[in-house]
Design an enzyme around this catalytic site. Sequence first.
Site, PDB file in Angstrom:
ATOM      1  N   GLY A 202       0.808  -1.220   0.000  1.00  0.00           N
ATOM      2  CA  GLY A 202       0.000   0.000   0.000  1.00  0.00           C
ATOM      3  C   GLY A 202       0.838   1.265   0.000  1.00  0.00           C
ATOM      4  O   GLY A 202       0.411   2.303  -0.491  1.00  0.00           O
ATOM      5  N   HIS A 203       2.021   1.191   0.586  1.00  0.00           N
ATOM      6  CA  HIS A 203       2.944   2.331   0.544  1.00  0.00           C
ATOM      7  C   HIS A 203       4.237   1.856  -0.097  1.00  0.00           C
ATOM      8  O   HIS A 203       4.964   1.066   0.479  1.00  0.00           O
ATOM      9  CB  HIS A 203       3.214   2.863   1.947  1.00  0.00           C
ATOM     10  CG  HIS A 203       3.836   4.237   1.962  1.00  0.00           C
ATOM     11  ND1 HIS A 203       4.926   4.576   1.182  1.00  0.00           N
ATOM     12  CD2 HIS A 203       3.520   5.347   2.669  1.00  0.00           C
ATOM     13  CE1 HIS A 203       5.246   5.852   1.404  1.00  0.00           C
ATOM     14  NE2 HIS A 203       4.406   6.349   2.304  1.00  0.00           N
ATOM     15  N   HIS A 268      -1.780   9.626  -3.034  1.00  0.00           N
ATOM     16  CA  HIS A 268      -0.817  10.019  -2.015  1.00  0.00           C
ATOM     17  C   HIS A 268       0.511  10.429  -2.665  1.00  0.00           C
ATOM     18  O   HIS A 268       1.091   9.680  -3.443  1.00  0.00           O
ATOM     19  CB  HIS A 268      -0.627   8.823  -1.080  1.00  0.00           C
ATOM     20  CG  HIS A 268       0.136   9.112   0.157  1.00  0.00           C
ATOM     21  ND1 HIS A 268       1.504   9.087   0.207  1.00  0.00           N
ATOM     22  CD2 HIS A 268      -0.284   9.439   1.406  1.00  0.00           C
ATOM     23  CE1 HIS A 268       1.904   9.366   1.446  1.00  0.00           C
ATOM     24  NE2 HIS A 268       0.832   9.590   2.181  1.00  0.00           N
ATOM     25  N   GLU A 320      -3.324  13.413   1.715  1.00  0.00           N
ATOM     26  CA  GLU A 320      -1.903  13.753   1.732  1.00  0.00           C
ATOM     27  C   GLU A 320      -1.366  13.759   0.303  1.00  0.00           C
ATOM     28  O   GLU A 320      -0.268  13.275   0.022  1.00  0.00           O
ATOM     29  CB  GLU A 320      -1.099  12.756   2.573  1.00  0.00           C
ATOM     30  CG  GLU A 320      -1.529  12.709   4.030  1.00  0.00           C
ATOM     31  CD  GLU A 320      -0.531  11.979   4.907  1.00  0.00           C
ATOM     32  OE1 GLU A 320       0.090  12.634   5.744  1.00  0.00           O
ATOM     33  OE2 GLU A 320      -0.387  10.760   4.748  1.00  0.00           O
ATOM     34  N   CYS A 338       8.334  15.154   3.090  1.00  0.00           N
ATOM     35  CA  CYS A 338       8.766  13.898   2.457  1.00  0.00           C
ATOM     36  C   CYS A 338       8.500  13.914   0.951  1.00  0.00           C
ATOM     37  O   CYS A 338       9.245  13.293   0.179  1.00  0.00           O
ATOM     38  CB  CYS A 338       8.021  12.701   3.050  1.00  0.00           C
ATOM     39  SG  CYS A 338       8.531  12.251   4.698  1.00  0.00           S
ATOM     40  N   CYS A 404       7.383  10.809   9.956  1.00  0.00           N
ATOM     41  CA  CYS A 404       8.097  10.468   8.716  1.00  0.00           C
ATOM     42  C   CYS A 404       8.978  11.612   8.236  1.00  0.00           C
ATOM     43  O   CYS A 404      10.048  11.378   7.677  1.00  0.00           O
ATOM     44  CB  CYS A 404       7.106  10.076   7.626  1.00  0.00           C
ATOM     45  SG  CYS A 404       5.828  11.315   7.333  1.00  0.00           S
ATOM     46  N   CYS A 405       8.530  12.866   8.461  1.00  0.00           N
ATOM     47  CA  CYS A 405       9.297  13.998   7.906  1.00  0.00           C
ATOM     48  C   CYS A 405      10.585  14.286   8.683  1.00  0.00           C
ATOM     49  O   CYS A 405      11.638  14.451   8.062  1.00  0.00           O
ATOM     50  CB  CYS A 405       8.411  15.234   7.804  1.00  0.00           C
ATOM     51  SG  CYS A 405       7.051  15.013   6.627  1.00  0.00           S
TER      52      CYS A 405
HETATM   53  O1  FUB Z   1       2.534   6.400   5.727  1.00  0.00           O
HETATM   54  C1  FUB Z   1       3.899   6.627   5.957  1.00  0.00           C
HETATM   55  C2  FUB Z   1       4.187   8.099   5.844  1.00  0.00           C
HETATM   56  O2  FUB Z   1       3.431   8.784   6.827  1.00  0.00           O
HETATM   57  C3  FUB Z   1       3.748   8.731   4.546  1.00  0.00           C
HETATM   58  O3  FUB Z   1       4.727   8.705   3.545  1.00  0.00           O
HETATM   59  C4  FUB Z   1       3.401  10.101   4.965  1.00  0.00           C
HETATM   60  O4  FUB Z   1       2.621  10.778   4.027  1.00  0.00           O
HETATM   61  C5  FUB Z   1       2.724   9.874   6.285  1.00  0.00           C
HETATM   62  O5  FUB Z   1       1.401   9.499   6.106  1.00  0.00           O
HETATM   63 ZN    ZN Z   2       6.694  12.879   5.809  1.00  0.00          ZN
END
Ligand code: FUB
Ligand code: ZN
Length: 623
Positions: A202-203, A268, A320, A338, A404-405
Site C-alpha cells: 500500500g505504501h 498520495h 496527503e 517527504c 516520517c518527515c
Molecule cells: O505512511 C507513511 C508516511 O506517513 C507517509 O509517507 C506520509 O505521508 C505519512 O502518512
Molecule cells: Zn513525511
Amino acid sequence: MRKVHLFLLGLSLTLFSCSGGQETQNMKMMTPVSFADVTIDDAFWTPRLLIHKDVTLPVCIDQIENQTGRIRNFENAAKGEGEHSGIYFDDSDVYKALEGMAYSLQIEPDPELEAKCDEWIDKFAAAQQPDGYLNTFFTLTGLENRWDNMDKHEMYCAGHMTEAAVAYYKATGKRKLLDVAIRFADHMMSVFGPEGRHWVPGHEEIELAMVKLYEVTSEKKYLDFAGWLLDQRGHGYGTYGKKIDRDWPEVYYQDEVPVRELSRITGHAVRSMYLYCGMADVAAYTGDKELTAALDRLWDHVVNRNMYITGGIGQSSHNEGITEDYDLPNLTAYCETCASVGMVLWNWRMLQFTGDGKYGDVMERSLYNGALAGISLKGDRFFYVNPLESEGNHHRQAWYGCACCPSQICRFLPSVGNYVYGTSEDALWVNLYMGSETTVKLRGKDVRVKQETTYPWDGYVKMTLGMDKPLKAEVRLRIPAWCKDYTVTVNGEAVTAPVRNGYVALPKKWADGDQVELVLSMPVEEVTADPRVKEDVGKRAVQRGPIVYCLEEVDNPEGFDSLRLTEDAQFGLNELNKRQWWGHPLMEIKAHAGGKTLTFIPYFAWDNREAGKMKVWIPLEEK
Ligand code: FUB
Ligand code: ZN
C-alpha cells in the site's frame, strides 16, 4: 534587474533513449558521484551539515529512545512481550534515522555514533523472527495478522530497513544489519512472487530498496522482485487478502492501472514519488522503455500541472496528496516535506537516466525550497506540511506523532553531496553548484575536482581540475533554466558554449590546474503562474536563482494583508547578518513598490523567528 517569466510552462515530452544491451546493464547516461566521495566546504551547506550532526541527529535519537516508544518496540518484540506503542509503521522512523546516522559516519567517523548504531542494530536483529520477518507492530499485536492488509506498511518498513542496512554496510563494512535485510527479503520472496501470493504494497518504498539490495549483493533476484512488485499494480491485487481496509480508492495507492500505463500522478504524494523512484531504478537495469515512457508522461503531469513553485507537491491534507490539475491552493497546500524530498530523489534518477538538465532544475527547486523548509535553521524543529501562505498559526514542531518527515530530513541532509556530480565514460557532469572537492574517474584516470562558489547567493562558480597527465574529456555544467545569461571561461579565456539539454559541454584536453569559471546571471525575478492556477491569478512570486522568497509579517508588520507588488517595483539585495540567523548566510530582497518597501526572505527560512503571517504569492496592484 527585473524579469517576469512564466513559471509553469508546457514542456514537451522527451522520450528516453536507453540503448539495448544485457538485461542488467545499467542504462544511465551518468553515474552519480556518491556523497561519501564528495567533501563539502561551502558557506551555505557546511553550517547545515554541522547542525545536522550536532543538533538534528541527537534530537532524532532522543525522540526515538526517550520521548517515544520507538526503540522500546524493538526491545519488546525481541522479548515477545509487552505493548506496541505508536503507529504501526513507526519502525520506519528508526530505520530512517539510522540511515542518516550511517551517512553521517560516511562523512566523518564517530565511534560514539557508531556504537549507538550497533546498539540499535542488535535490537533490530533480536526482534527478527526465525523466518526472517521483522515488524514490531505485528510481532506485538499478533503475527497471525501479518501480510493481510496492503496498507499496514510491512514492506514499507522493510524497505527503509534495507536502505539503512545498505547505508550502514557502506559506512562501516559491518554486515549484521545487511544480513537481517537479506533474511527479510528472502522471507518476503518466499511468501510473494510469481510462485507465491500476489501482493500490492500500500505504501511504496520496497521497490527502490530491493534495487539497492541488488546493487550491494549483485543478487539479481532482488531486482526481479522489485520488478515483480511494480507489475502487481493495477490488476486488482491490492484487495488480495482477508482483512483489507478499502476506505481509499485504487488511485490513492497508485493501483488503478498497470505502471506502464500511468500518465497522471494520483493519490498520495509520497507514495507516488517512491513508486516513480522504484520504476526508474528498475528501468535503469532492464532498459524497459514502457516504464521510462510512463515516467516521462508522469513527470510532465507532475511538473506542469501539480507542482508548486517551491517544488512541493500534494495539494490536500485529505489524501496527503493530489487533487485536480492546476488546483494549487497556497494556504491549505499540503506539500509534505517527504514529498519534496521524494521529488529530489525522483528527479535525480531521471537526470541520471537522460542527462537532461530539466530534471536537475526541478531537483534543485525541490531541494532549496520545499525540502529545506522542512527543518528549522537551528536544526531542532520540523515542518511536516509546507503551505505557501500562513495566517500565523503554522509552526515547526519538535517531533510528530507520525514522524516520517523529521526522520526523512535526518537521512536526506547528510546525503546532499549525492546531487552535485555525475560521470560518464569521458565526461564530468556538474549538476549542482556547491563548494566541494572530489576525485572522479574519466577514461579510467583519476581527475581531482575542486569547486568554489558562493551559490545560491551568487552565480559565480570556479572549478579547478587536477590530474597526473593531460586527458581528453568533457566538463558539462548545468545551466539552470532560470538563468538567461551566463559566461564561461577556461583558463581565463572566454568560450562560446551553447546550452544543450540544460548543460554546456566543454570538450578539451584538460591539464593539471586547468580552471573553468562560470558566471550565472542571477537577477531577482518576478514569477507569474500559469493562468489556469486560479489561486495565483493577479499575483506574483519572487525568486532569485534557485531560491523562492516569501514575505513574513515580522519583517513587514504594517498592513501585511494589503501589501502589493507593482509593475514598476524595484528590487535590491541585502546580505543578512549570519550571527542572527544561527550561522546561516542569508540574502533578503527589498522590493520598493507603490511607495512601500516589502522585505522578502528565502521561503526555506520562514518561521524561524517571531510567529506571524507569511505568503509566497503577492497580489499585484490593480491598475
Ligand atoms: O505512511 C507513511 C508516511 O506517513 C507517509 O509517507 C506520509 O505521508 C505519512 O502518512
Ligand atoms: Zn513525511
